[in-house]
Design an enzyme around this catalytic site. Sequence first.
Site, PDB file in Angstrom:
ATOM      1  N   ARG A 136      29.347   6.301  20.182  1.00  0.00           N
ATOM      2  CA  ARG A 136      29.021   5.472  21.343  1.00  0.00           C
ATOM      3  C   ARG A 136      28.964   3.989  21.016  1.00  0.00           C
ATOM      4  O   ARG A 136      28.956   3.160  21.928  1.00  0.00           O
ATOM      5  CB  ARG A 136      27.742   5.985  22.019  1.00  0.00           C
ATOM      6  CG  ARG A 136      28.011   7.286  22.800  1.00  0.00           C
ATOM      7  CD  ARG A 136      26.777   7.777  23.517  1.00  0.00           C
ATOM      8  NE  ARG A 136      25.693   8.037  22.608  1.00  0.00           N
ATOM      9  CZ  ARG A 136      25.529   9.165  21.912  1.00  0.00           C
ATOM     10  NH1 ARG A 136      26.379  10.150  22.056  1.00  0.00           N
ATOM     11  NH2 ARG A 136      24.513   9.300  21.099  1.00  0.00           N
TER      12      ARG A 136
ATOM     13  N   GLU B  23      17.177  14.650   9.178  1.00  0.00           N
ATOM     14  CA  GLU B  23      15.966  15.466   9.053  1.00  0.00           C
ATOM     15  C   GLU B  23      16.221  16.619   8.069  1.00  0.00           C
ATOM     16  O   GLU B  23      15.409  16.898   7.206  1.00  0.00           O
ATOM     17  CB  GLU B  23      15.584  15.997  10.441  1.00  0.00           C
ATOM     18  CG  GLU B  23      14.193  16.558  10.489  1.00  0.00           C
ATOM     19  CD  GLU B  23      13.824  17.011  11.882  1.00  0.00           C
ATOM     20  OE1 GLU B  23      14.642  16.829  12.807  1.00  0.00           O
ATOM     21  OE2 GLU B  23      12.720  17.554  12.034  1.00  0.00           O
TER      22      GLU B  23
HETATM   23  P1  AMP Z   1      19.601   7.254  13.657  1.00  0.00           P
HETATM   24  O1  AMP Z   1      20.492   7.261  12.453  1.00  0.00           O
HETATM   25  O2  AMP Z   1      18.489   8.262  13.581  1.00  0.00           O
HETATM   26  O3  AMP Z   1      19.101   5.861  14.002  1.00  0.00           O
HETATM   27  O4  AMP Z   1      20.461   7.775  14.884  1.00  0.00           O
HETATM   28  C1  AMP Z   1      21.259   6.920  15.560  1.00  0.00           C
HETATM   29  C2  AMP Z   1      22.452   7.643  16.118  1.00  0.00           C
HETATM   30  O5  AMP Z   1      22.096   8.858  16.768  1.00  0.00           O
HETATM   31  C3  AMP Z   1      23.134   6.766  17.129  1.00  0.00           C
HETATM   32  O6  AMP Z   1      24.513   6.836  16.874  1.00  0.00           O
HETATM   33  C4  AMP Z   1      22.757   7.354  18.466  1.00  0.00           C
HETATM   34  O7  AMP Z   1      23.887   7.366  19.300  1.00  0.00           O
HETATM   35  C5  AMP Z   1      22.275   8.768  18.177  1.00  0.00           C
HETATM   36  N1  AMP Z   1      20.962   9.101  18.776  1.00  0.00           N
HETATM   37  C6  AMP Z   1      19.850   9.399  18.078  1.00  0.00           C
HETATM   38  N2  AMP Z   1      18.827   9.700  18.893  1.00  0.00           N
HETATM   39  C7  AMP Z   1      19.287   9.577  20.148  1.00  0.00           C
HETATM   40  C8  AMP Z   1      18.701   9.741  21.446  1.00  0.00           C
HETATM   41  N3  AMP Z   1      17.425  10.105  21.624  1.00  0.00           N
HETATM   42  N4  AMP Z   1      19.479   9.504  22.517  1.00  0.00           N
HETATM   43  C9  AMP Z   1      20.767   9.143  22.347  1.00  0.00           C
HETATM   44  N5  AMP Z   1      21.371   8.987  21.174  1.00  0.00           N
HETATM   45  C10 AMP Z   1      20.651   9.192  20.066  1.00  0.00           C
END
Ligand code: AMP
Length: 173
Positions: A60, A97
């Site tokens: 995205r 996780e």
């Molecule tokens: P992180 O590495 O945990 O910061 O996860 C970020 C990635 O996961 C991004 O590419 C987001 O598009 C997706 N993502 C994680 N949590 C969500 C959420 N609650 N809603 C939408 N996209 C999420």
Amino acid sequence: MPTSLDAFIRTIADFPKPGIQFKDITPLLADPDALRQTAEALAAPFQGKGITKVVGIEARGFILGPMLASLLGAGFVPARKPGKLPAATRSASYALEYGTDTIEMHADALAADDVVLVHDDVIATGGTAAAAAQLVAEAGSTLAGFSFLVELAFLDGRTVLPPETPVASLFTY
Ligand code: AMP
């Protein structure tokens, strides 16, 4: 004209798995005024900062990233899931996780004189964006900041990003 852009982001419970409150930006993308205003609001904090490349994270980060790059007069560089980019790549892994994940960037996509903005739609734990920052550092480029549409602040994702680097989020939950 939308009065509040965040009204265009909807929360879908238990997607893609139980317990996740998924931030769905498709209503915002579908509205012409909201789409333009969002891209302009993402670009605003980084206008005049000399950004030469926006790195967008699959998938995205590929939607608003090129619009953001265009508004900043910068180029767009995709950071992709493993095995998708055709030429020589650099990769960075990060903890999930359970287990790890990896993103890749073309080895020649960034140069030492590039000033880079990392963009994604959502920052959750911050692992993905931190991995992208590592790839920018390995290229010898300057990391000028991070740009997110949505920050899930309760997950403290910005604490794993390089300190002192500006982080701009349009909507914080
Ligand atoms: P992180 O590495 O945990 O910061 O996860 C970020 C990635 O996961 C991004 O590419 C987001 O598009 C997706 N993502 C994680 N949590 C969500 C959420 N609650 N809603 C939408 N996209 C999420």
